[in-house]
Design an enzyme around this catalytic site. Structure first.
Site, PDB file in Angstrom:
ATOM      1  N   MET A 190       0.021   1.211   5.145  1.00 29.66           N
ATOM      2  CA  MET A 190      -0.754   1.519   6.340  1.00 29.66           C
ATOM      3  C   MET A 190      -1.736   0.393   6.631  1.00 29.66           C
ATOM      4  SD  MET A 190      -1.906   5.464   5.631  1.00 29.66           S
ATOM      5  CE  MET A 190      -0.780   6.703   4.996  1.00 29.66           C
ATOM      6  N   HIS A 220      -2.732  -1.097  -3.244  1.00 31.78           N
ATOM      7  CA  HIS A 220      -3.889  -0.241  -2.983  1.00 31.78           C
ATOM      8  C   HIS A 220      -3.788   1.008  -3.855  1.00 31.78           C
ATOM      9  CE1 HIS A 220      -4.286  -2.066   1.314  1.00 31.78           C
ATOM     10  NE2 HIS A 220      -4.881  -2.814   0.405  1.00 31.78           N
ATOM     11  N   ASP A 279      -4.339  -4.713   6.163  1.00 30.23           N
ATOM     12  CA  ASP A 279      -4.802  -5.542   5.051  1.00 30.23           C
ATOM     13  C   ASP A 279      -3.679  -6.472   4.611  1.00 30.23           C
ATOM     14  OD1 ASP A 279      -6.566  -6.481   3.097  1.00 30.23           O
ATOM     15  OD2 ASP A 279      -5.816  -5.065   1.606  1.00 30.23           O
ATOM     16  N   SER A 313       0.845  -1.196   0.000  1.00 24.27           N
ATOM     17  CA  SER A 313       0.000   0.000   0.000  1.00 24.27           C
ATOM     18  C   SER A 313       0.877   1.242   0.000  1.00 24.27           C
ATOM     19  CB  SER A 313      -0.942  -0.026   1.217  1.00 24.27           C
ATOM     20  OG  SER A 313      -1.844   1.054   1.182  1.00 24.27           O
ATOM     21  N   THR A 314       0.848   2.043   1.049  1.00 22.79           N
ATOM     22  CA  THR A 314       1.595   3.298   1.088  1.00 22.79           C
ATOM     23  C   THR A 314       3.090   3.071   0.874  1.00 22.79           C
ATOM     24  OG1 THR A 314       0.002   4.026   2.738  1.00 22.79           O
ATOM     25  CG2 THR A 314       1.953   5.403   2.416  1.00 22.79           C
TER      26      THR A 314
END
Length: 355
Positions: free
Chosen positions: A299, A206, A302, A180-181
C-alpha cells in the site's frame, strides 16, 4: 456507492465496541457484525458475507489462524489481523500472514481503548485498502506496522539526498528490496527461489517491532541463502539477506569496497519505520550503479521516491507487476514517477537478483 461491510471478530468487548464505533463513523464503511469468537462469526457469515474481516488471533473455541485458513480455503476474503504485540505473539501472527492475512494492526495490552482511538485514521485506511486487495494472491502457502497518526515525512528526516552518482563500480553488488502489504508471502517466494550464491540483499518489509526477528528466522529455515534480522554494522555478504528490524531504519554504508548496514533511530518516514525510501536513498548514495532496486507489493508510495533516486544514480530498477501484487500501490507509484526500468511478475523477480 456500496459501503464496505466489515466483520469484527475479537473476544474483547472493548475492542469490539471501539472498532465498531470507529468504523461506523467512517463514510463508506460499516460494521455488519461484531462477534466474540469465530464460531459466532461463521453463523453470521452464513447469512451475509463481509468485504473485510478484522480478526484477533487468540480467542476461545477456535483460534484466529484456524478460522483464517478456513476462510482462505473456502472463500478468500481480505483479513486484517488485530493482535497484541508480544514476542510470543509475533510468530503466531506471522503464521496468520503466511495463511493469507493482508495486514497487521498491533494493539497494546494496556491503554487499548485510547490506542485504538488515537490510531483511528490509519486503522480505517488499512481496512479500506484491504477491501481492494487481490486476496487470491494470498492463498495459504507452506505453512504492517504499528499504526500512529503522524505527519508524512520524507527520507530527508534521516539522511540528505546524494549529490550525484555514487563512486565507481566494485566487484560487490547490492540488491535492495522494498515491500509492504502481501510482502511476507512474496518475499518467501522470491528468496526461496534463489541459489546459495547470489549478491548480498538488503530488505525493508513494513512490519512492527518484534515481528521481523521471527520473520527472518522463518525465512532462514526455508531458504538456501542465509536470512537474518539486520544488526548495526552487519556486513552485506553474497548469499545473505538482511531484513531491517521493525521500529528502526536501515541504511547502507560503504567502507572501501565493502558494504555494511547501520540500524538507526529516527522519525517515521512515509509513516513507516523502517522506511523503504530511507534504505533506497542510502543505496543510491553508497552503491549507485553497483545496485539493483526492486519494489514489490504494498500500500501507499513508500519507496517510489527512493527507487527514482537509485535509477538516477545508475542502479537497475525493477517493479513487481500489477497482476501478481496483492496491492499495486507502491510499484504503481514508482512506475508513475519514472523510476522503474523493468516490470516483471513475482515469479520472475528472483532472476533479476542474479542478472
Amino acid at each position: 456507492m456500496k459501503s464496505i461491510q466489515v466483520l469484527v471478530v475479537d473476544d474483547s468487548a472493548v475492542v469490539r465496541q471501539v472498532l465498531t464505533a470507529l468504523i461506523d463513523a467512517t463514510p463508506g464503511m460499516e460494521v455488519m457484525h461484531a462477534a466474540a469468537d469465530p464460531l459466532l462469526a461463521m453463523e453470521r457469515m452464513r447469512r451475509q458475507w463481509p468485504d473485510v474481516i478484522v480478526l484477533d488471533v487468540e480467542m476461545p473455541r477456535m483460534d484466529g489462524i484456524t478460522f483464517l485458513r478456513k476462510i482462505m480455503t473456502e472463500r478468500p476474503t481480505p483479513v486484517v489481523i488485530c493482535s497484541t504485540l508480544t514476542e510470543q505473539g509475533a510468530k503466531t501472527t506471522l503464521e496468520a500472514l503466511a495463511a493469507g492475512a493482508v495486514a497487521i494492526v498491533t494493539k497494546p495490552k494496556l491503554g487499548l481503548k485510547q490506542f485504538l482511538t488515537d490510531a483511528a485514521d490509519d486503522l480505517v485506511t488499512t481496512v479500506r485498502e484491504a477491501a481492494r486487495a487481490n486476496v487470491r494472491r494470498l492463498a495459504p502457502r507452506r505453512e504492517a506496522a504499528p499504526l500512529q497518526p503522524v505527519a508524512k515525512l520524507t527520507a530527508d528526516a534521516i539522511l540528505p539526498p546524494g549529490a550525484g552518482r555514487a563512486m565507481t563500480q566494485t566487484t560487490e553488488r547490492v540488491v535492495a528490496i522494498g515491500t509492504s502489504t502481501g510482502g511476507t508471502q512474496a518475499l518467501e517466494e522470491v528468496l526461496t527461489a534463489l541459489p546459495r550464491v547470489c549478491p548480498g540483499i538488503v530488505i525493508v518489509q513494513h512490519m512492527p517491532e518484534k515481528f521481523t526477528a521471527a520473520f527472518a528466522s522463518r525465512l532462514d529455515s526455508v531458504c538456501r541463502i542465509a536470512v537474518k534480522e539486520a544488526e548495526h554494522n552487519d556486513r552485506v555478504l553474497p548469499g545473505r539477506a538482511l531484513i531491517a528490524p521493525g521500529g528502526k531504519h536501515m541504511v547502507l554504508r560503504r567502507s572501501g569496497a565493502q558494504y555494511h548496514v547501520d540500524v538507526v533511530d529516527g522519525p517515521l518516514v512515509n509513516r513507516h519505520r523502517p522506511s523503504v525510501d530511507v534504505l533506497f536513498r542510502s543505496v543510491a548514495k553508497c552503491a549507485g550503479a553497483n545496485a539493483v532496486g526492486i519494489i514489490m507489493t504494498g500500500m501507499g508510495d513508500d519507496g517510489a521516491a527512493g527507487l527514482l533516486e537509485m535509477h538516477n544514480a545508475g542502479a537497475r530498477t525493477v517493479a513487481q507487476d500489477e497482476d501478481s501484487c496483492v496491492v499495486f500501490g507502491m510499484p504503481k507509484e514508482a512506475i508513475k514517477r519514472g523510476g522503474v526500468d523493468k516490470t516483471v511478475t513475482l515469479s520472475a523477480i528472483w532472476r533479476e537478483i542474479g542478472a
